[in-house]
Design a protein around this motif. Structure first.
Motif, PDB file in Angstrom:
ATOM      1  N   GLY A 257       0.813  -1.212   0.000  1.00 45.61           N
ATOM      2  CA  GLY A 257       0.000   0.000   0.000  1.00 45.61           C
ATOM      3  C   GLY A 257       0.848   1.265   0.000  1.00 45.61           C
ATOM      4  O   GLY A 257       0.494   2.264  -0.645  1.00 45.61           O
ATOM      5  N   ILE A 258       1.974   1.227   0.700  1.00 41.03           N
ATOM      6  CA  ILE A 258       2.852   2.404   0.755  1.00 41.03           C
ATOM      7  C   ILE A 258       3.430   2.736  -0.618  1.00 41.03           C
ATOM      8  O   ILE A 258       3.556   3.910  -0.992  1.00 41.03           O
ATOM      9  CB  ILE A 258       3.975   2.174   1.785  1.00 41.03           C
ATOM     10  CG1 ILE A 258       3.389   2.184   3.210  1.00 41.03           C
ATOM     11  CG2 ILE A 258       5.074   3.223   1.659  1.00 41.03           C
ATOM     12  CD1 ILE A 258       4.395   1.835   4.291  1.00 41.03           C
ATOM     13  N   ILE A 259       3.766   1.704  -1.403  1.00 37.04           N
ATOM     14  CA  ILE A 259       4.393   1.971  -2.702  1.00 37.04           C
ATOM     15  C   ILE A 259       3.362   2.132  -3.827  1.00 37.04           C
ATOM     16  O   ILE A 259       3.732   2.410  -4.967  1.00 37.04           O
ATOM     17  CB  ILE A 259       5.375   0.842  -3.079  1.00 37.04           C
ATOM     18  CG1 ILE A 259       4.631  -0.488  -3.280  1.00 37.04           C
ATOM     19  CG2 ILE A 259       6.462   0.706  -2.028  1.00 37.04           C
ATOM     20  CD1 ILE A 259       5.522  -1.620  -3.730  1.00 37.04           C
ATOM     21  N   PHE A 260       2.066   1.995  -3.513  1.00 36.77           N
ATOM     22  CA  PHE A 260       1.047   2.079  -4.560  1.00 36.77           C
ATOM     23  C   PHE A 260       1.006   3.466  -5.192  1.00 36.77           C
ATOM     24  O   PHE A 260       0.996   3.602  -6.418  1.00 36.77           O
ATOM     25  CB  PHE A 260      -0.331   1.726  -3.977  1.00 36.77           C
ATOM     26  CG  PHE A 260      -1.416   1.645  -5.011  1.00 36.77           C
ATOM     27  CD1 PHE A 260      -1.642   0.459  -5.692  1.00 36.77           C
ATOM     28  CD2 PHE A 260      -2.202   2.746  -5.322  1.00 36.77           C
ATOM     29  CE1 PHE A 260      -2.631   0.363  -6.656  1.00 36.77           C
ATOM     30  CE2 PHE A 260      -3.195   2.670  -6.278  1.00 36.77           C
ATOM     31  CZ  PHE A 260      -3.412   1.469  -6.949  1.00 36.77           C
ATOM     32  N   ASP A 261       0.966   4.511  -4.370  1.00 39.00           N
ATOM     33  CA  ASP A 261       0.901   5.871  -4.915  1.00 39.00           C
ATOM     34  C   ASP A 261       2.163   6.259  -5.681  1.00 39.00           C
ATOM     35  O   ASP A 261       2.074   6.873  -6.755  1.00 39.00           O
ATOM     36  CB  ASP A 261       0.615   6.877  -3.802  1.00 39.00           C
ATOM     37  CG  ASP A 261      -0.849   6.845  -3.369  1.00 39.00           C
ATOM     38  OD1 ASP A 261      -1.716   6.580  -4.224  1.00 39.00           O
ATOM     39  OD2 ASP A 261      -1.118   7.057  -2.170  1.00 39.00           O
ATOM     40  N   PRO A 262       3.375   5.946  -5.187  1.00 34.38           N
ATOM     41  CA  PRO A 262       4.561   6.227  -6.005  1.00 34.38           C
ATOM     42  C   PRO A 262       4.521   5.526  -7.365  1.00 34.38           C
ATOM     43  O   PRO A 262       4.983   6.085  -8.368  1.00 34.38           O
ATOM     44  CB  PRO A 262       5.713   5.705  -5.137  1.00 34.38           C
ATOM     45  CG  PRO A 262       5.208   5.826  -3.741  1.00 34.38           C
ATOM     46  CD  PRO A 262       3.750   5.517  -3.826  1.00 34.38           C
TER      47      PRO A 262
ATOM     48  N   MET B 201       2.279   7.509  -9.586  1.00 31.09           N
ATOM     49  CA  MET B 201       2.954   8.718 -10.046  1.00 31.09           C
ATOM     50  C   MET B 201       3.923   8.389 -11.181  1.00 31.09           C
ATOM     51  O   MET B 201       4.025   9.124 -12.163  1.00 31.09           O
ATOM     52  CB  MET B 201       3.707   9.364  -8.882  1.00 31.09           C
ATOM     53  CG  MET B 201       2.795   9.920  -7.792  1.00 31.09           C
ATOM     54  SD  MET B 201       3.680  10.275  -6.243  1.00 31.09           S
ATOM     55  CE  MET B 201       5.055  11.259  -6.828  1.00 31.09           C
ATOM     56  N   ALA B 202       4.637   7.274 -11.047  1.00 32.20           N
ATOM     57  CA  ALA B 202       5.634   6.911 -12.052  1.00 32.20           C
ATOM     58  C   ALA B 202       4.993   6.476 -13.363  1.00 32.20           C
ATOM     59  O   ALA B 202       5.555   6.691 -14.443  1.00 32.20           O
ATOM     60  CB  ALA B 202       6.533   5.800 -11.517  1.00 32.20           C
TER      61      ALA B 202
ATOM     62  N   PRO C  92      -2.711   0.942 -16.149  1.00 37.21           N
ATOM     63  CA  PRO C  92      -1.380   0.358 -15.939  1.00 37.21           C
ATOM     64  C   PRO C  92      -0.876   0.515 -14.510  1.00 37.21           C
ATOM     65  O   PRO C  92      -0.274  -0.408 -13.949  1.00 37.21           O
ATOM     66  CB  PRO C  92      -0.492   1.111 -16.936  1.00 37.21           C
ATOM     67  CG  PRO C  92      -1.432   1.572 -17.993  1.00 37.21           C
ATOM     68  CD  PRO C  92      -2.699   1.901 -17.286  1.00 37.21           C
ATOM     69  N   SER C  93      -1.129   1.674 -13.911  1.00 39.24           N
ATOM     70  CA  SER C  93      -0.649   1.892 -12.545  1.00 39.24           C
ATOM     71  C   SER C  93      -1.377   0.977 -11.572  1.00 39.24           C
ATOM     72  O   SER C  93      -0.767   0.437 -10.642  1.00 39.24           O
ATOM     73  CB  SER C  93      -0.840   3.349 -12.134  1.00 39.24           C
ATOM     74  OG  SER C  93      -2.215   3.660 -11.981  1.00 39.24           O
ATOM     75  N   ARG C  94      -2.675   0.788 -11.779  1.00 43.64           N
ATOM     76  CA  ARG C  94      -3.415  -0.114 -10.895  1.00 43.64           C
ATOM     77  C   ARG C  94      -2.934  -1.557 -11.063  1.00 43.64           C
ATOM     78  O   ARG C  94      -2.796  -2.297 -10.083  1.00 43.64           O
ATOM     79  CB  ARG C  94      -4.912  -0.013 -11.169  1.00 43.64           C
ATOM     80  CG  ARG C  94      -5.552   1.249 -10.614  1.00 43.64           C
ATOM     81  CD  ARG C  94      -7.052   1.205 -10.717  1.00 43.64           C
ATOM     82  NE  ARG C  94      -7.503   1.325 -12.095  1.00 43.64           N
ATOM     83  CZ  ARG C  94      -7.691   2.481 -12.738  1.00 43.64           C
ATOM     84  NH1 ARG C  94      -7.443   3.627 -12.105  1.00 43.64           N
ATOM     85  NH2 ARG C  94      -8.116   2.509 -13.983  1.00 43.64           N
TER      86      ARG C  94
END
Length: 355
Positions: free
Chosen positions: A219-224, A227-228, A234-236
């Protein structure tokens, strides 16, 4: 007239040579009191039967390590849930569609099913995997919606605290932590199902601890990641894939780190697999419902042996031919380092020494 000293020539025929007996040095013939001549001894057939067949240690496969197959189960489960709901998902602040409502519960459900059946699939026990999958499906659906509701509460509280600290963007690490704390709940759901289908409270406890750590990290790395990858599908996909992998790997690592008694397979088709002795009675045999299912060996009985755990005492009761330390046993109190052999399988019994 011939002299009386003249003699007939000595003639030796082949028949005479055949009858020659050459004396051999050694003890003389047995006396009459000894009875019949003693036969040579070539050992007893029982001597060989009392010795375990030689089974060489084999190199274990990493595919049989808990962190690997649970990590793959989390990945596949998360991807199935995402692929099912992504077509109905809408980005932005518009009205939610069915994909928005079902995405997280579906991901949790499929991850729970994956955690529930993965160990049985690795052990080639398809019947057990089917039964566990049937149990995990409704539990996953129920826990999926319950834990998603709880996670939303935690996430909104986290965002409210971030707002009080002046954090108004998901680009701030404080918002990442808020999501990580909320999504740790998803991992707890997976660990709960893992223990329920395994019929062990301790297995559930270890699974929950690992699930909390892994899903929280995901969960912590989901938002980064969002952003990337500039957001969107694709991000999901990448984010949920990493959440699934991290949850499963953490569950496997925590379970392995906290185990206290286990059988490690040193030889046979399951070389490299460890069977943690969670239950008071663990069955070993060729029946698929056995706790330790041994396949591809006709010499192994459907229920070949039982391992009973009572306090600090671990006892093996053999119902079929079983060797410990190279000798056949019917019952044996196991000691750390004992080598068990059942058919083509060999196990090393291990204990964690606590200070």
């Amino acid at each position: 007239m011939p002299s009386h000293n003249d003699k007939e020539p000595l003639r030796i025929t082949s028949e005479d040579l055949a009858g020659v007996v050459v004396p051999v040095e050694g003890p003389g013939p047995a006396s009459a009191s000894d009875g019949a001549p003693a036969a040579k001894s070539y050992g007893s057939i029982n001597d060989a039967a009392d010795k375990a067949p030689i089974v060489a240690d084999e190199r274990g496969s990493f595919l049989l390590q808990g962190w690997f197959y649970l990590g793959m189960a989390g990945l596949i489960g998360a991807m199935l849930g995402w692929a099912l709901c992504e077509p109905g998902f809408v980005d932005g602040a518009g009205p939610n569609r069915w994909g928005n409502l079902l995405l997280l519960p579906a991901i949790i459900t499929f991850m729970c099913i994956g955690f529930g059946v993965s160990e049985s699939i690795v052990e080639r026990s398809l019947a057990k995997a089917f039964l566990r999958g049937v149990l995990a499906l409704p539990l996953g659906i129920i826990l999926g919606f319950i834990f998603e509701f709880v996670a939303n509460i935690i996430y909104n509280l986290g965002l409210a605290m971030c707002a009080q600290m002046g954090v108004v963007s998901y680009r701030n690490p404080a918002a990442w932590i808020a999501r990580g704390l909320a999504w740790a709940v998803f991992g707890a759901a997976g660990g709960t199902i893992y223990g329920i289908v395994g019929q062990s409270f301790r297995k559930a406890k270890y699974g929950i601890i690992g699930g909390l750590l892994g899903a929280g990290l995901g969960g912590i790395i989901f938002d980064p990641i969002a952003m990337a990858t500039k957001g969107g599908a694709p991000s999901r996909a990448v984010g949920f894939a990493l959440v699934g992998i991290a949850t499963g790997v953490a569950m496997g690592l925590v379970e392995s780190a906290l185990k206290d008694r286990w059988l490690y397979v040193t030889s046979g088709p399951l070389a490299g697999k460890q069977f943690i002795l969670y239950k008071q009675l663990s069955t070993i045999g060729s029946q698929q419902q056995s706790d330790i299912y041994l396949f591809k060996d006709p010499s192994i009985l459907p229920q070949h042996a039982v391992v009973a755990v009572s306090g600090s005492r671990v006892q093996l009761k053999a119902l079929g031919t079983t060797y410990v330390g190279g000798s056949p046993v019917s019952t044996r109190v196991l000691q750390d380092g004992d080598l068990l052999q059942i058919g083509r399988y060999a196990f090393r019994y291990k204990e964690r020494h606590r200070s």
